[in-house]
Design a protein around this motif. Structure first.
Motif, PDB file in Angstrom:
ATOM      1  N   UNK A 106      -9.893 -16.493   0.530  1.00  0.00           N
ATOM      2  CA  UNK A 106      -9.912 -15.535  -0.578  1.00  0.00           C
ATOM      3  C   UNK A 106      -9.086 -16.032  -1.762  1.00  0.00           C
ATOM      4  N   UNK A 107      -9.610 -15.848  -2.970  1.00  0.00           N
ATOM      5  CA  UNK A 107      -8.868 -16.212  -4.177  1.00  0.00           C
ATOM      6  C   UNK A 107      -8.634 -14.954  -5.013  1.00  0.00           C
ATOM      7  N   UNK A 108      -8.010 -15.138  -6.165  1.00  0.00           N
ATOM      8  CA  UNK A 108      -7.676 -13.993  -7.008  1.00  0.00           C
ATOM      9  C   UNK A 108      -8.920 -13.216  -7.411  1.00  0.00           C
ATOM     10  N   UNK A 109      -9.973 -13.920  -7.766  1.00  0.00           N
ATOM     11  CA  UNK A 109     -11.198 -13.262  -8.202  1.00  0.00           C
ATOM     12  C   UNK A 109     -11.756 -12.374  -7.096  1.00  0.00           C
ATOM     13  N   UNK A 110     -11.719 -12.869  -5.867  1.00  0.00           N
ATOM     14  CA  UNK A 110     -12.265 -12.102  -4.753  1.00  0.00           C
ATOM     15  C   UNK A 110     -11.423 -10.854  -4.480  1.00  0.00           C
ATOM     16  N   UNK A 111     -10.115 -11.001  -4.567  1.00  0.00           N
ATOM     17  CA  UNK A 111      -9.241  -9.840  -4.353  1.00  0.00           C
ATOM     18  C   UNK A 111      -9.498  -8.781  -5.426  1.00  0.00           C
ATOM     19  N   UNK A 112      -9.670  -9.223  -6.678  1.00  0.00           N
ATOM     20  CA  UNK A 112      -9.926  -8.262  -7.752  1.00  0.00           C
ATOM     21  C   UNK A 112     -11.287  -7.583  -7.578  1.00  0.00           C
ATOM     22  N   UNK A 113     -12.251  -8.317  -7.062  1.00  0.00           N
ATOM     23  CA  UNK A 113     -13.553  -7.708  -6.769  1.00  0.00           C
ATOM     24  C   UNK A 113     -13.421  -6.640  -5.693  1.00  0.00           C
ATOM     25  N   UNK A 114     -12.582  -6.895  -4.707  1.00  0.00           N
ATOM     26  CA  UNK A 114     -12.334  -5.896  -3.660  1.00  0.00           C
ATOM     27  C   UNK A 114     -11.729  -4.635  -4.259  1.00  0.00           C
ATOM     28  N   UNK A 115     -10.768  -4.808  -5.166  1.00  0.00           N
ATOM     29  CA  UNK A 115     -10.124  -3.653  -5.791  1.00  0.00           C
ATOM     30  C   UNK A 115     -11.109  -2.860  -6.642  1.00  0.00           C
ATOM     31  N   UNK A 116     -12.014  -3.563  -7.304  1.00  0.00           N
ATOM     32  CA  UNK A 116     -13.062  -2.880  -8.084  1.00  0.00           C
ATOM     33  C   UNK A 116     -13.953  -2.078  -7.153  1.00  0.00           C
ATOM     34  N   UNK A 117     -14.246  -2.652  -5.982  1.00  0.00           N
ATOM     35  CA  UNK A 117     -15.071  -1.954  -5.002  1.00  0.00           C
ATOM     36  C   UNK A 117     -14.354  -0.697  -4.498  1.00  0.00           C
ATOM     37  N   UNK A 118     -13.037  -0.764  -4.387  1.00  0.00           N
ATOM     38  CA  UNK A 118     -12.258   0.415  -3.979  1.00  0.00           C
ATOM     39  C   UNK A 118     -12.396   1.542  -5.008  1.00  0.00           C
TER      40      UNK A 118
ATOM     41  N   UNK B 209      -3.920  -0.713   8.638  1.00  0.00           N
ATOM     42  CA  UNK B 209      -5.210  -0.103   8.276  1.00  0.00           C
ATOM     43  C   UNK B 209      -5.753  -0.678   6.976  1.00  0.00           C
ATOM     44  N   UNK B 210      -4.870  -0.842   5.992  1.00  0.00           N
ATOM     45  CA  UNK B 210      -5.307  -1.368   4.695  1.00  0.00           C
ATOM     46  C   UNK B 210      -5.785  -2.817   4.819  1.00  0.00           C
ATOM     47  N   UNK B 211      -5.057  -3.616   5.577  1.00  0.00           N
ATOM     48  CA  UNK B 211      -5.426  -5.021   5.724  1.00  0.00           C
ATOM     49  C   UNK B 211      -6.690  -5.198   6.567  1.00  0.00           C
ATOM     50  N   UNK B 212      -6.891  -4.321   7.534  1.00  0.00           N
ATOM     51  CA  UNK B 212      -8.130  -4.374   8.318  1.00  0.00           C
ATOM     52  C   UNK B 212      -9.341  -4.054   7.433  1.00  0.00           C
ATOM     53  N   UNK B 213      -9.160  -3.133   6.503  1.00  0.00           N
ATOM     54  CA  UNK B 213     -10.255  -2.802   5.593  1.00  0.00           C
ATOM     55  C   UNK B 213     -10.583  -3.996   4.704  1.00  0.00           C
ATOM     56  N   UNK B 214      -9.549  -4.652   4.184  1.00  0.00           N
ATOM     57  CA  UNK B 214      -9.759  -5.833   3.336  1.00  0.00           C
ATOM     58  C   UNK B 214     -10.411  -6.955   4.142  1.00  0.00           C
ATOM     59  N   UNK B 215      -9.939  -7.152   5.390  1.00  0.00           N
ATOM     60  CA  UNK B 215     -10.503  -8.207   6.242  1.00  0.00           C
ATOM     61  C   UNK B 215     -11.980  -7.945   6.527  1.00  0.00           C
ATOM     62  N   UNK B 216     -12.334  -6.686   6.772  1.00  0.00           N
ATOM     63  CA  UNK B 216     -13.738  -6.348   7.039  1.00  0.00           C
ATOM     64  C   UNK B 216     -14.593  -6.593   5.796  1.00  0.00           C
ATOM     65  N   UNK B 217     -14.042  -6.280   4.628  1.00  0.00           N
ATOM     66  CA  UNK B 217     -14.754  -6.503   3.363  1.00  0.00           C
ATOM     67  C   UNK B 217     -14.995  -8.009   3.172  1.00  0.00           C
ATOM     68  N   UNK B 218     -13.977  -8.819   3.458  1.00  0.00           N
ATOM     69  CA  UNK B 218     -14.126 -10.273   3.341  1.00  0.00           C
ATOM     70  C   UNK B 218     -15.148 -10.810   4.352  1.00  0.00           C
ATOM     71  N   UNK B 219     -15.112 -10.278   5.556  1.00  0.00           N
ATOM     72  CA  UNK B 219     -16.004 -10.760   6.611  1.00  0.00           C
ATOM     73  C   UNK B 219     -17.468 -10.537   6.247  1.00  0.00           C
TER      74      UNK B 219
ATOM     75  N   UNK C 167      -0.288 -18.327  -3.701  1.00  0.00           N
ATOM     76  CA  UNK C 167      -0.390 -16.888  -3.442  1.00  0.00           C
ATOM     77  C   UNK C 167      -1.408 -16.316  -4.423  1.00  0.00           C
ATOM     78  N   UNK C 168      -2.634 -16.007  -3.973  1.00  0.00           N
ATOM     79  CA  UNK C 168      -3.684 -15.578  -4.897  1.00  0.00           C
ATOM     80  C   UNK C 168      -3.485 -14.180  -5.457  1.00  0.00           C
ATOM     81  N   UNK C 169      -2.551 -13.418  -4.877  1.00  0.00           N
ATOM     82  CA  UNK C 169      -2.395 -12.026  -5.311  1.00  0.00           C
ATOM     83  C   UNK C 169      -1.204 -11.821  -6.235  1.00  0.00           C
ATOM     84  N   UNK C 170      -0.420 -12.869  -6.454  1.00  0.00           N
ATOM     85  CA  UNK C 170       0.879 -12.683  -7.111  1.00  0.00           C
ATOM     86  C   UNK C 170       0.764 -12.153  -8.540  1.00  0.00           C
ATOM     87  N   UNK C 171      -0.285 -12.489  -9.260  1.00  0.00           N
ATOM     88  CA  UNK C 171      -0.392 -12.071 -10.667  1.00  0.00           C
ATOM     89  C   UNK C 171      -1.318 -10.883 -10.877  1.00  0.00           C
TER      90      UNK C 171
END
Length: 317
Positions: free
Chosen positions: A53-65, A34-44, A98-102
């Protein structure tokens, strides 16, 4: 190895690996999915995918959360799922990095589990002996509660116990836990007595059912429902009824609070954390350590309530 062409294949391949290699439980896999489907939909929506997706994009997703008002624990869980899938992708050669490791997560708020004191447990056990539509119900209810408190089993583990595991007046029960992992749990004398009486009652009812054209159940606590055994939902309602009958606040009582009571009472009486970890089936002793905090809190309350120096000097006892 080339990365999968779609987010769906990324997620399904990752979940299959989690199930096969780590024995992840169904609820864990469902949460990851469920969590990964939400992230995938956000990316789409941004015309991106897991591969880009890079680190900046993942952090933007978390800010959106955060902007969505998601709780700290939900955001931590989502980041954990993203970290896991990118670690898997790196190991599989789908990504060079791995863009999420840090990325640092929000952490989780530590909530101390609710538990019950010994007199409250005694009242619940007594209520089980007195509550039920028939003598057989009361014997079953007593067995359920004695086993739960004696072993600290999860409710699913308890209600789905095969009757074969309880034959022969066992001193130990073999329990199938999360991820298909087995463990042995010892039975106290009261639990063994309750189990023996329930087996006698249950077997007599099974013999009668077979004589009337029915089939024998493979479960210790059989039911005519689809699962073939007493369900978590039914047991949840039963334990609430026992709380009312026993004069214990129903808000405090769930099947899981009996598991917590089992652990905290063992710890209070000198059991070590490693032993409790094994009995509870925790993969990591850090999970078990929460009970030391519960015990510390209880001890602090006792001091504040009963130590003469903790009382307000202006208040006469």
């Amino acid at each position: 190895m080339a990365a999968p062409a779609s987010a769906e294949i990324w997620i399904s391949t990752f979940l299959e690996a989690q199930a096969a290699e780590l024995g992840a439980a169904n609820n864990t896999l469902l949460a990851y999915g469920n969590d990964l489907k939400d992230f995938a939909a956000w990316l789409k929506r941004r015309k991106m995918g897991f591969t880009e997706a890079d680190r900046d994009l993942i952090e933007r997703y978390l800010i959106d959360c955060v902007a969505q008002g998601l709780s700290q624990s939900t955001r931590a869980r989502r980041l954990s799922a993203i970290k896991q899938i990118y670690r898997f992708a790196f190991e599989e050669g789908w990504r060079d990095t791995n863009p999420a490791i840090q990325i640092k997560g929000p952490g989780r708020q530590k909530r101390l589990p609710k538990t019950l004191d010994v007199p409250e447990v005694d009242r619940l056990l007594q209520a089980a002996r007195e509550t039920g539509r028939s003598k057989a119900d009361r014997i079953r209810n007593t067995c359920l509660m004695e086993l739960l408190y004696a072993t600290g089993m999860r409710v699913t583990e308890l209600v789905s116990l095969p009757v074969s595991s309880a034959r022969g007046d066992p001193r130990m029960l073999l329990v199938l836990g999360k991820g298909g992992k087995e463990r042995m749990v010892p039975l106290s004398p009261p639990a063994r007595d309750a189990l023996a009486l329930w087996l006698e009652t249950r077997d007599a009812a099974e013999d009668e059912a077979v004589a009337n054209g029915g089939q024998r159940s493979r479960y210790l606590f059989p039911s005519r429902g689809k699962s073939g055994h007493l369900t978590r939902h039914m047991f949840f309602h039963l334990i609430k009824d026992l709380a009312v009958h026993g004069g214990v606040s129903p808000e405090k009582v769930t099947p899981h609070t009996l598991r917590h009571a089992f652990a905290t009472h063992l710890l209070a009486n000198g059991a070590d954390l490693r032993s409790i970890q094994t009995l509870l089936g925790h993969a990591d002793v850090a999970t078990t350590e929460i009970y030391t905090h519960v015990l510390d809190e209880r001890l602090a309350e006792l001091v504040l309530e009963h130590h003469p120096l903790a009382k307000d000097p202006g208040v006469k006892g």
